[in-house]
Enzyme design. Structure first.
Site, PDB file in Angstrom:
ATOM      1  N   GLY A 232      34.168  40.103  44.257  1.00 44.81           N
ATOM      2  CA  GLY A 232      33.130  41.040  44.244  1.00 44.81           C
ATOM      3  C   GLY A 232      32.923  41.445  45.529  1.00 44.81           C
ATOM      4  O   GLY A 232      33.644  41.370  46.353  1.00 44.81           O
ATOM      5  N   THR A 234      31.336  42.034  49.269  1.00 42.95           N
ATOM      6  CA  THR A 234      31.003  41.370  50.435  1.00 42.95           C
ATOM      7  C   THR A 234      29.528  40.837  50.592  1.00 42.95           C
ATOM      8  O   THR A 234      29.393  39.696  50.957  1.00 42.95           O
ATOM      9  CB  THR A 234      31.658  41.855  51.932  1.00 42.95           C
ATOM     10  OG1 THR A 234      33.107  42.123  51.717  1.00 42.95           O
ATOM     11  CG2 THR A 234      31.211  41.024  52.871  1.00 42.95           C
ATOM     12  N   VAL A 236      27.242  40.306  48.200  1.00 42.43           N
ATOM     13  CA  VAL A 236      27.082  39.446  47.425  1.00 42.43           C
ATOM     14  C   VAL A 236      27.981  38.219  47.671  1.00 42.43           C
ATOM     15  O   VAL A 236      27.498  36.969  47.503  1.00 42.43           O
ATOM     16  CB  VAL A 236      27.298  39.807  45.747  1.00 42.43           C
ATOM     17  CG1 VAL A 236      27.211  38.598  44.783  1.00 42.43           C
ATOM     18  CG2 VAL A 236      26.549  41.105  45.395  1.00 42.43           C
ATOM     19  N   GLY A 237      29.156  38.159  48.250  1.00 43.56           N
ATOM     20  CA  GLY A 237      29.942  37.099  48.323  1.00 43.56           C
ATOM     21  C   GLY A 237      29.281  36.228  49.385  1.00 43.56           C
ATOM     22  O   GLY A 237      29.396  35.142  49.769  1.00 43.56           O
ATOM     23  N   GLU A 254      36.921  36.255  47.101  1.00 44.90           N
ATOM     24  CA  GLU A 254      37.653  37.395  47.439  1.00 44.90           C
ATOM     25  C   GLU A 254      36.872  38.576  47.370  1.00 44.90           C
ATOM     26  O   GLU A 254      36.457  38.896  46.266  1.00 44.90           O
ATOM     27  CB  GLU A 254      38.909  37.652  46.331  1.00 44.90           C
ATOM     28  CG  GLU A 254      39.765  38.647  46.887  1.00 44.90           C
ATOM     29  CD  GLU A 254      39.853  39.773  45.644  1.00 44.90           C
ATOM     30  OE1 GLU A 254      39.351  41.005  46.515  1.00 44.90           O
ATOM     31  OE2 GLU A 254      40.095  39.830  44.600  1.00 44.90           O
ATOM     32  N   CYS A 288      39.555  46.590  44.539  1.00 45.87           N
ATOM     33  CA  CYS A 288      39.300  46.004  45.764  1.00 45.87           C
ATOM     34  C   CYS A 288      40.749  46.336  46.731  1.00 45.87           C
ATOM     35  O   CYS A 288      40.455  46.390  48.077  1.00 45.87           O
ATOM     36  CB  CYS A 288      39.113  44.251  45.898  1.00 45.87           C
ATOM     37  SG  CYS A 288      40.629  43.478  45.139  1.00 45.87           S
TER      38      CYS A 288
END
Length: 489
Positions: A232, A234, A236-237, A254, A288
């Site tokens: 998802g 960056t 939220v990552g 990722e 992405c």
């Protein structure tokens, strides 16, 4: 059309959430309710982990040929349902037919590759300096894995988040995107369950977006969950990575991309234009790996830009159920407004509009005509910001060094492409671009289930796919066997 209602999948059964709440799943094309799905509470998350933990010992111990048959059967079932799966993806996320068909076909191959992975070697014999001893390294499953999957390539990224983790013996609690709870989660679980997956091995918890933070933190904090994978944004990552680190759990992340396609002076211009069209506009640019930037050397820039502009203007866009459509709606009104604002900010600061306008169209306010901009400067938000919509920009540079520097001027590092008939020059450029993936004489969108997939910099860490994926979703144990006659004691 009747509205489908779906519950949570826990322990092999479809059940309502503990408080019987439902949330609407909205079609981005019509703006109408496509389905209603259960909105999980923290108690439901714990119940899903209970089921996964209970199922783990038997699943990890299942003989490999038995496990392999399930994945091969699931692949056959998914392949047989291709038209239904395409229609589901069009209705739920606005996926145009070419992209939806590719999603189903790659999903099938990921399942078959997972089946093949089950019978791969699981360890090594190690050298040892201990007399009378044998030393081994063995790959073993972690246990329960949390899989958090996105909406934009729902069948591909949904199955990628669970197939190899399951194949190597883990059980999974899956939380699909709130924008694609069916195609990204429940649909795939239905296929695997029909194929014979034992109850509790795969559990799916759907949620209301406003509850997502609580649902995810509950899942990651559960001590029985031993690894997290997330695909998802960056932003939220970062949150997922912090939560996993706080609980001392590895994560495979990722995340975003700001991918460049570099077109060198010896490129076949017509081929480069076709590559750029595919890379920038397939799935409305919501991948992405999408080409956010086309960097072309000045020697062929005029010819390339003229042909590229005409090609962008000719892209068929609109109703995703129309087989002629290449660019359908973006996923929701929020996304349409964000992309439109990004484009209009650039225009207000002097960007040249070559195609499109940034105006929002369509019955639900989610459609954007494919856009192409030039004369982009660093004060424009679009220079560094991930577009994730049907737009790209073209940069003209004088030298190869300038092209490489521009391609690397990003916080992201997922993928990219270099196009030239001079292969040695193209390879040299490819080697210098800072990404986890690079393609020579192709744009950046590509995926194969046996290849290591992931990025560098703020695109995240860890790899999906192939041996790298098997390593990511299994732990290494060291095992020794000592003959008693040579014991140290």
């Amino acid at each position: 059309m009747s509205i489908v209602t779906r519950g949570l999948l826990i322990g092999g059964r479809e059940i309502p959430s503990t408080d019987n709440r439902l949330v609407d799943d909205i079609s981005p094309w019509t703006g109408e309710v496509y389905a209603k799905v259960a909105a999980a509470s923290p108690a439901d998350v714990t119940a899903a982990v209970d089921a996964a933990a209970a199922a783990f010992p038997a699943w990890a111990a299942m003989r490999p040929f038995q496990r392999r048959k399930i994945f091969l059967r699931a692949a056959d079932l998914m392949e047989a349902r291709i038209e239904d799966a395409i229609a589901t993806m069009a209705g739920e996320v606005g996926g145009a037919r070419p992209w939806a068909k590719f999603n189903v076909e790659l999903c099938v191959e990921i399942l078959r590759e997972a089946a093949a992975a089950i019978t791969q070697p699981v360890g090594q014999i190690l050298a040892t300096d201990t007399p009378g001893a044998r030393s081994y390294a063995k790959r073993v499953p972690y246990g329960v894995i949390a899989a958090i999957s996105p909406w934009n390539a729902p069948y591909i990224l949904g199955i990628r988040s669970i197939a190899i983790p399951l194949a190597v013996g883990n059980t999974v609690v899956m939380k699909p995107s709130e924008d694609a709870p069916i195609s990204c989660g429940l649909y795939l679980a239905d296929v695997l369950n029909e194929a014979g997956l034992p109850a509790g091995v795969l559990n799916v918890v759907t949620d209301d977006l406003k509850d997502a933070g609580t649902v995810v933190s509950t899942l990651i904090a559960d001590p029985r969950v031993r690894l997290v994978n997330f695909t998802g944004s960056t932003n939220v990552g970062r949150i997922i990575g912090v939560e996993a680190a706080k609980n001392l759990k590895p994560a495979v992340l990722e995340l975003g991309g700001k991918n460049a396609l570099v077109v060198l002076k010896d490129a076949d211009v017509d081929y480069a234009v076709k590559s750029a069209i595919f890379g920038a506009y397939i799935n409305s640019g919501q991948i992405c790996m999408s080409t956010d930037r086309v960097i072309v050397v000045r020697a062929i820039a005029d010819q390339f830009v003229e042909k590229f502009t005409k090609a962008v203007d000719a892209i068929p866009y609109g109703d995703p159920s129309d087989p002629r459509t290449l660019v359908g709606p973006v996923v929701n009104i929020r996304a349409a407004k964000r992309v439109s604002a990004l484009v209009k900010d650039a225009i207000s600061k002097g960007a040249k509009v070559l195609a499109g306008s940034g105006e929002i169209e369509g019955p639900a306010g989610t459609l954007l005509k494919p856009m192409l901009l030039a004369d982009i400067t660093k004060d424009m938000d679009i220079f560094y910001g991930e577009i994730f919509g049907p737009a790209t920009v073209v940069h003209v540079v004088d030298t190869i060094d300038e092209a490489v520097a521009l391609a690397n001027d990003s916080e992201y590092g997922l993928t990219g492409g270099v196009i030239s008939e001079n292969l040695m020059e193209a390879l040299d450029v490819a080697e210098r671009i800072q990404t986890g993936i690079i393609h020579v004489n192709d744009q950046g969108i590509a995926d194969e289930p046996m290849a290591p997939f992931g990025g560098v910099k703020n695109t995240g860490y860890g790899r999906f796919g192939g041996q790298a994926g098997m390593d990511a979703f299994s732990a290494t144990r060291w095992i020794t066997v000592q003959e008693r006659g040579h014991a140290k004691y």
